[in-house]
Write a protein that holds these residues in place. Sequence first.
Motif, PDB file in Angstrom:
ATOM      1  N   UNK A 141      -3.605 -55.680  -7.111  1.00 36.31           N
ATOM      2  CA  UNK A 141      -2.470 -54.813  -7.179  1.00 36.31           C
ATOM      3  C   UNK A 141      -1.652 -54.875  -5.999  1.00 36.31           C
ATOM      4  N   UNK A 142      -1.496 -56.361  -5.457  1.00 41.17           N
ATOM      5  CA  UNK A 142      -0.456 -56.737  -4.554  1.00 41.17           C
ATOM      6  C   UNK A 142      -1.339 -56.358  -3.006  1.00 41.17           C
ATOM      7  N   UNK A 143      -0.571 -57.132  -2.043  1.00 44.36           N
ATOM      8  CA  UNK A 143      -0.999 -57.508  -0.730  1.00 44.36           C
ATOM      9  C   UNK A 143      -1.124 -55.880   0.040  1.00 44.36           C
ATOM     10  N   UNK A 144      -0.373 -55.079  -0.308  1.00 43.07           N
ATOM     11  CA  UNK A 144      -0.258 -53.804   0.287  1.00 43.07           C
ATOM     12  C   UNK A 144      -1.103 -52.552  -0.414  1.00 43.07           C
ATOM     13  N   UNK A 145      -2.036 -52.922  -1.528  1.00 46.15           N
ATOM     14  CA  UNK A 145      -2.430 -51.925  -2.256  1.00 46.15           C
ATOM     15  C   UNK A 145      -3.727 -51.957  -2.440  1.00 46.15           C
ATOM     16  N   UNK A 146      -4.671 -51.159  -2.249  1.00 50.57           N
ATOM     17  CA  UNK A 146      -5.963 -51.062  -2.402  1.00 50.57           C
ATOM     18  C   UNK A 146      -6.469 -50.120  -3.571  1.00 50.57           C
ATOM     19  N   UNK A 147      -7.624 -50.412  -4.029  1.00 51.76           N
ATOM     20  CA  UNK A 147      -8.180 -49.478  -5.098  1.00 51.76           C
ATOM     21  C   UNK A 147      -9.305 -48.905  -4.243  1.00 51.76           C
ATOM     22  N   UNK A 148      -9.405 -47.597  -4.239  1.00 52.41           N
ATOM     23  CA  UNK A 148     -10.482 -46.509  -3.778  1.00 52.41           C
ATOM     24  C   UNK A 148     -11.120 -46.016  -4.842  1.00 52.41           C
ATOM     25  N   UNK A 149     -12.468 -46.190  -4.822  1.00 52.12           N
ATOM     26  CA  UNK A 149     -13.289 -45.669  -5.823  1.00 52.12           C
ATOM     27  C   UNK A 149     -14.051 -44.335  -5.247  1.00 52.12           C
ATOM     28  N   UNK A 150     -14.245 -43.411  -6.195  1.00 44.30           N
ATOM     29  CA  UNK A 150     -14.895 -42.268  -5.859  1.00 44.30           C
ATOM     30  C   UNK A 150     -16.001 -41.813  -7.010  1.00 44.30           C
ATOM     31  N   UNK A 151     -17.500 -41.915  -6.697  1.00 45.77           N
ATOM     32  CA  UNK A 151     -18.397 -41.750  -7.615  1.00 45.77           C
ATOM     33  C   UNK A 151     -18.718 -40.449  -7.378  1.00 45.77           C
ATOM     34  N   UNK A 152     -19.018 -39.557  -8.647  1.00 48.14           N
ATOM     35  CA  UNK A 152     -19.674 -38.149  -8.601  1.00 48.14           C
ATOM     36  C   UNK A 152     -20.844 -38.473  -9.845  1.00 48.14           C
ATOM     37  N   UNK A 153     -21.890 -37.908  -9.310  1.00 44.94           N
ATOM     38  CA  UNK A 153     -23.244 -37.978 -10.090  1.00 44.94           C
ATOM     39  C   UNK A 153     -23.079 -36.760 -10.892  1.00 44.94           C
ATOM     40  N   UNK A 154     -23.040 -36.898 -12.069  1.00 48.46           N
ATOM     41  CA  UNK A 154     -23.095 -35.625 -12.933  1.00 48.46           C
ATOM     42  C   UNK A 154     -24.316 -35.106 -13.486  1.00 48.46           C
ATOM     43  N   UNK A 155     -25.422 -36.128 -13.280  1.00 52.37           N
ATOM     44  CA  UNK A 155     -26.620 -35.733 -13.507  1.00 52.37           C
ATOM     45  C   UNK A 155     -26.869 -35.279 -14.937  1.00 52.37           C
ATOM     46  N   UNK A 156     -26.007 -35.792 -15.895  1.00 54.50           N
ATOM     47  CA  UNK A 156     -26.231 -35.578 -17.438  1.00 54.50           C
ATOM     48  C   UNK A 156     -25.862 -34.065 -17.787  1.00 54.50           C
ATOM     49  N   UNK A 157     -25.032 -33.471 -16.908  1.00 54.21           N
ATOM     50  CA  UNK A 157     -24.428 -32.167 -17.192  1.00 54.21           C
ATOM     51  C   UNK A 157     -23.275 -32.148 -17.706  1.00 54.21           C
ATOM     52  N   UNK A 158     -22.703 -31.849 -18.841  1.00 59.67           N
ATOM     53  CA  UNK A 158     -21.542 -31.906 -19.475  1.00 59.67           C
ATOM     54  C   UNK A 158     -20.557 -30.945 -18.705  1.00 59.67           C
TER      55      UNK A 158
END
Length: 392
Positions: A76-93
Amino acid sequence: MSRTSLLLKRGRLAVAGVAVVMAAAGCGADEPSDSGAETVLIGAAISTSGPSAFAGVPVRQGIELAVDQANAEGVLGPDTEIELEVVDVAADPAAAIAAYRQFEADGAAGVLCCTLGSEAGALQPVMAQSVTPGVVTVSILEDLAEPPHLFRPFEVPSEPGGIYDEFLDAVAEAGFKTAVMVVNDDNDAMVQDARVYEEGLERNGIEVLETINAGTAETSFTGVATTITAQDPDIVVASTIGSSTASLARSLRERGFDRPVVSNVGADSAAAYEASAHMMEGTVFPTPFHAEHPVNEAGAEFVVEYEEAFGASPDMFAAQGYTAAQTLITAISQGEGTDPESVGEALANLTELESVYGTLTFEDGQAEVAETARHLVWGADGEVELWEPADP
């Protein structure tokens, strides 16, 4: 520079990376990170606990690997990073919807979602009313793809003439005459697959003696196995998620049933094999990716890098998480901007992507792959072997 790096810089699927990248809650697109770089948030609403954890955990690891690679290469370029957030939804719609809404509010560029069909079915209409696009990680529920809102970067195995039809025709070549089917009737995708399996068996002259329904949360298949052994079929056909297949196989083997269990892509799980107390031997299944039998160089490289990162071989679910993340990252890198609407448009314009399955082509947000799936069988001691009809 490695071939892997070159592929990623061209916007095609790549492999590598060792670190786990997680975002703090509330980090939106184009906000500064601790390093001073601008950040783009990717959300992941997946099931890493409960009965679908066997799939959700490797999915998460595949996603983490893809994000780490992208940041290492600076896609994404030298000055841009991807941040990842993971949420466990535990099979609950409901939890999946809540997680998606939070990612939407936080300004995520896109969301990786849908471990189970129930989550996918609940999320699809919500996403259709939003500009924050989603990319499916696992769910094989029919008719999910809906550009510019929802995209699926792997082939639906139940499509006519697809993975399952080819597999069932091969199974029939072994000369089986009778079968008992077991279906997770509370899972829309498994019910969908069961129709395909039943039609395939009928097409090939294999008589279904009985169809037994079982819930995805069931852990004891003692009664089911007792009923099956009394029927004495040539094969047991399991349209079930991996954890159910493991429990079924264990109960059958404990009762002396030594004939093949014919299952689906969900059986391609080392976690499921372990959960079966090593009793999934003789379970036959198709899969678009397997670490010991990759279809191309990208798949072989992915195996090496995943093993370096996590100390274990990737399964099909790790490949799905990785592929979904790389699809979204490619769109972010190739779009007019990193805002959700621009990313959705870039996903809709994506026509081809090199993957660990082979070359993916997209039509209306749904991927197809030319390469034939592998037909495999669990052997002794957790070994997976190529399966031939004459030697089930």
